[in-house]
Design an enzyme around this catalytic site. Structure first.
Site, short mmCIF file in Angstrom:
data_model
loop_
_atom_site.label_atom_id
_atom_site.label_comp_id
_atom_site.label_asym_id
_atom_site.label_seq_id
_atom_site.Cartn_x
_atom_site.Cartn_y
_atom_site.Cartn_z
N SER A 96 40.08 44.59 40.32
CA SER A 96 41.23 45.11 41.06
C SER A 96 41.03 46.57 41.48
O SER A 96 41.49 46.97 42.56
CB SER A 96 42.51 44.96 40.23
N ASP A 107 43.58 48.19 34.06
CA ASP A 107 42.33 48.73 33.52
C ASP A 107 41.31 48.88 34.66
O ASP A 107 41.53 48.42 35.78
CB ASP A 107 41.78 47.85 32.39
N ASP A 109 37.54 47.90 35.60
CA ASP A 109 36.33 47.14 35.28
C ASP A 109 35.14 47.96 35.77
O ASP A 109 35.02 48.25 36.97
CB ASP A 109 36.34 45.78 35.96
N ASP A 161 37.07 48.71 30.85
CA ASP A 161 36.16 47.70 30.31
C ASP A 161 34.76 48.02 30.81
O ASP A 161 34.50 48.01 32.03
CB ASP A 161 36.57 46.30 30.78
N LYS A 222 49.06 38.56 44.69
CA LYS A 222 48.88 38.72 43.24
C LYS A 222 50.23 38.77 42.52
O LYS A 222 50.43 38.14 41.48
CB LYS A 222 48.08 40.00 42.92
N TYR A 231 48.46 32.36 37.67
CA TYR A 231 47.39 33.36 37.75
C TYR A 231 46.67 33.37 36.41
O TYR A 231 47.03 34.12 35.51
CB TYR A 231 48.01 34.73 38.06
#
Length: 543
Positions: A96, A107, A109, A161, A222, A231
Site C-alpha cells: 500500500s 505499516d 512493506d 515489515d 479498498k 478483503y
C-alpha cells in the site's frame, strides 16, 4: 482540478485489449469525483502531510542502516573499507505504501536488497543488532522461519515489515532498479518471493494510464472491500494486490476516466466478467528461470482457479488461487450490490456513504459454525497455533462445500481473541472446547501485545533473576489461563425434508487431522474444536 487533469494522449494502449472508451470526464463526473474524495477524507483514508513526511524520514534512516549493514558484513568477509562501502545496499517499498494508498496507522512493506556475499543469516544477525542500537526503535520481532522471512519493527512510532533478498551481483548501487528479469538468476525461492512484491507493485503503477486516478479509485475499493468483509487472501477473498490489479484493469479500459467513474465501471464490468477468464494487465511473459508460470493449458491446478487475477511481473502467478465456490458467490453478490448502489450515487440519489456501509455477516445467516483454536500455554504459542489454524480455514470451507445440503459456506475475515482465567483443569478444558462458562473471567485479548509483554517480562526476569511481580493481579493470578481464537463460518443450508440432520463429521474430522498434523502441535497445550452456533448466541460474542 479539471485544468490539471492529465488526459491520455491516446498514443499508448494499456492492457491486453483496446480501451472500451477514451471519453473525457463530464462536469457531472468531476462533481461526483470531488464528493468521493471528500468522503474518503471523512473516512480518514488519507494521512496528514506531517505523518507522511515522518515515513520518508524513517525510510531514509533505514536506507542508511542498510548501507552500514552491507559495509559491516563486507568488511567481516575481508573486503577493504573502500570496497565494502562500494558494495552498497538499497531499500525498496511495496504494498500500500508503494502504491500510494496508505492511511493513518498503515505499516510500510520494505525490501532490503543486498549483494551476493551478504546472507539471510547476516540479515537476522548483523542488521538486527544495528536496529536494536537505534534509539528510534520501539518494538522488534524477528521471524526467520516464516514463508517469507521477516523482521517486524516499530520505528519512531511507524510499523515497518522488513524482508531481505540478495542478488547474484557484487554491488547494489542506489541507481539499481528491479525490472530486469535477469536479476532473478541464481536466487533461491525465498529471495524470489521477497523480490516479487516490489516487482509486482512497480509493474502495476507502470501499467495504469493515470496514477492519481488509480490511487483514488483504489482507496475507495479498498475501503469498500474491508467494510463488506471481503478483503482477506487467507480466507479465500482477494487481498490488497488482487484488488489493486482489478482497479488497474478498469483504469486501462477507461484511460481518460476520473476516479468516481472508474469506481462505477469497476462494479459494472466485474459483475459481467466471464469468469474464469483471467484478469491480466499485460500478456504473460517468458523468462530466464526454470520456474512455473501461470498456464491453465499446461497445469490442471491453474484450470481450477475460479476468479484468476494474474500478476504482471515475471514469473506471473494467480493472486486469487484461494477463492472457493462459496467465496466467489459472496464476492459476486457484493459486486452486484455495489453496482446497484453506484447507479444511484452517480445520478445523485444516494451518497457515497451507502457504498461503504458495514457488512451484515452476523445477521445474514440462520446457522453458523464457530472454529475454536485454543492454547493452555503462552500468548506466543497461541499466536502461532491460531495463525496455523487460520491458514487452514479455507480447506474446511472447501470440504463443507462437498455436502449436498450446504449451499454456501462463508468464512468471516476477522478472528476474535480472548483470554480466560479458569478455576481448574476441568473448567479450562470446557473453555478450550468452546463452552461459554460464566464462572470463568473472560477478557478481550491483543495476542501480539500479550506475546510482546511476555517477551519483555522474560527479559526482565533474566536481569532481575526472577524478582518480578506476576503479570496478573488478584484472584486471576491463581487461575489457569486459556487463550482462545474464534473464527466464524456462515452457512446457507437447504435441509432435506426427509432427513433434517446435517452431518458435518467428515469435513470436521479432516480439518482436525490437518491441524493436528502441525509439527509444533502439542495435545496438552493446543485444542481445536468446531461447534454449530445460532445467530442469537454469536451476537454477544462479537459485539
Amino acid at each position: 482540478m479539471k485544468a490539471d487533469f492529465p488526459f491520455s494522449s491516446g498514443t499508448k494502449t494499456y492492457g491486453v485489449t483496446p480501451p472500451i472508451s477514451t471519453a473525457a470526464p463530464t462536469e457531472a463526473e468531476f462533481s461526483m469525483n470531488e464528493k468521493l474524495i471528500e468522503e474518503l477524507k471523512r473516512e480518514k483514508s488519507f494521512e496528514s502531510e506531517a505523518e507522511s513526511q515522518k515515513r520518508v524520514q524513517v525510510l531514509g534512516k533505514l536506507q542508511a542502516l542498510t548501507e552500514e549493514f552491507v559495509k559491516t558484513v563486507s568488511m567481516q568477509k575481508g573486503m577493504s573499507e573502500g570496497m565494502a562501502a562500494d558494495a552498497g545496499g538499497k531499500i525498496f517499498t511495496f504494498g500500500s505504501y508503494r502504491l500510494g494508498v496508505y492511511g493513518p496507522g498503515s505499516d510500510i512493506d520494505t525490501l532490503i536488497v543486498v549483494p551476493k556475499h551478504v546472507t539471510r543469516d547476516n540479515f537476522f544477525d548483523v542488521f538486527q543488532k544495528l536496529l536494536r542500537k537505534c534509539p528510534e526503535l520501539d518494538e522488534i520481532a524477528a521471524v526467520p522461519d516464516a514463508f517469507v522471512p521477516i523482521i517486524k519493527i516499530k520505528f519512531s512510532g511507524i510499523s515497518v515489515d522488513l524482508i531481505c533478498a540478495k542478488l547474484d551481483i557484487p554491488q547494489v548501487p542506489l541507481s539499481l532498479t528491479l525490472e530486469d528479469k535477469n536479476l532473478l538468476r541464481n536466487l533461491d525461492e525465498k529471495d524470489l518471493r521477497a523480490l516479487n512484491g516490489t516487482r509486482v507493485t512497480d509493474e502495476i503503477l507502470n501499467l495504469v494510464p493515470q496514477t492519481i486516478v488509480f490511487k483514488h479509485a483504489l482507496r475507495a475499493i479498498k475501503l469498500w472491500a474491508k467494510r463488506r468483509a471481503i478483503y482477506s487472501n487467507v480466507m479465500g477473498f482477494p487481498g490488497g494486490v488482487a484488488w489493486a490489479m482489478l482497479v488497474a484493469r478498469i483504469c486501462q479500459l477507461y484511460p481518460n476516466a476520473i476516479s468516481a467513474t472508474i469506481v462505477s465501471k469497476f462494479f459494472h464490468i466485474l459483475t459481467k466478467w466471464s469468469w474464469p477468464q483471467p484478469v491480466m494487465l499485460k500478456p504473460i511473459e517468458d523468462g530466464p528461470l526454470q520456474v512455473r508460470v501461470w498456464n491453465p493449458r499446461l497445469y490442471p491446478q491453474d484450470r481450477g482457479h475460479r476468479m484468476p487475477i494474474i500478476t504482471p511481473a515475471y514469473p506471473s502467478m494467480c493472486a486469487t488461487h484461494n477463492i472457493s465456490a462459496s467465496t466467489q458467490k459472496v464476492i459476486m453478490g457484493e459486486l452486484s450490490r455495489g453496482a446497484v448502489i453506484m447507479d444511484d450515487i452517480m445520478i445523485g440519489k444516494k451518497p457515497w456513504t451507502d457504498l461503504f456501509a458495514k457488512h451484515d455477516f452476523f445477521h445474514r445467516y440462520k446457522y453458523y459454525l464457530a472454529v475454536y483454536a485454543s492454547s493452555k500455554g503462552t500468548a506466543e504459542q497461541q499466536l502461532k497455533w491460531s495463525g496455523m489454524v487460520e491458514s487452514k480455514i479455507r480447506l474446511l470451507v472447501n470440504k463443507l462445500e462437498w455436502i449436498d445440503s450446504i449451499e454456501l459456506a462463508h468464512p468471516f475475515v476477522k478472528e476474535f481473541d480472548k483470554i480466560h482465567f479458569c478455576a481448574d483443569e476441568e473448567e479450562a478444558k470446557r473453555v478450550a472446547d468452546g463452552e461459554q462458562i460464566e464462572a470463568a473471567t473472560t477478557v478481550e485479548a491483543n495476542l501480539e501485545k500479550a506475546a510482546k509483554d511476555e517477551e519483555k517480562k522474560d527479559n526482565e526476569e533474566e536481569i532481575a533473576k526472577g524478582e518480578i511481580d506476576a503479570p496478573k493481579e488478584g484472584n486471576d493470578a491463581k487461575k489457569l489461563t486459556v487463550y482462545t481464537t474464534t473464527f466464524f463460518i456462515g452457512l446457507e443450508i437447504k435441509i432435506d425434508p426427509k432427513n433434517k440432520q446435517l452431518d458435518i463429521q467428515w469435513p470436521c474430522k479432516e480439518f482436525y487431522d490437518t491441524c493436528r498434523s502441525w509439527p509444533e502441535y502439542d495435545e496438552d497445550i493446543n485444542c481445536i474444536c468446531v461447534r454449530n452456533v445460532r445467530k442469537y448466541i454469536i451476537i454477544p460474542l462479537v459485539s
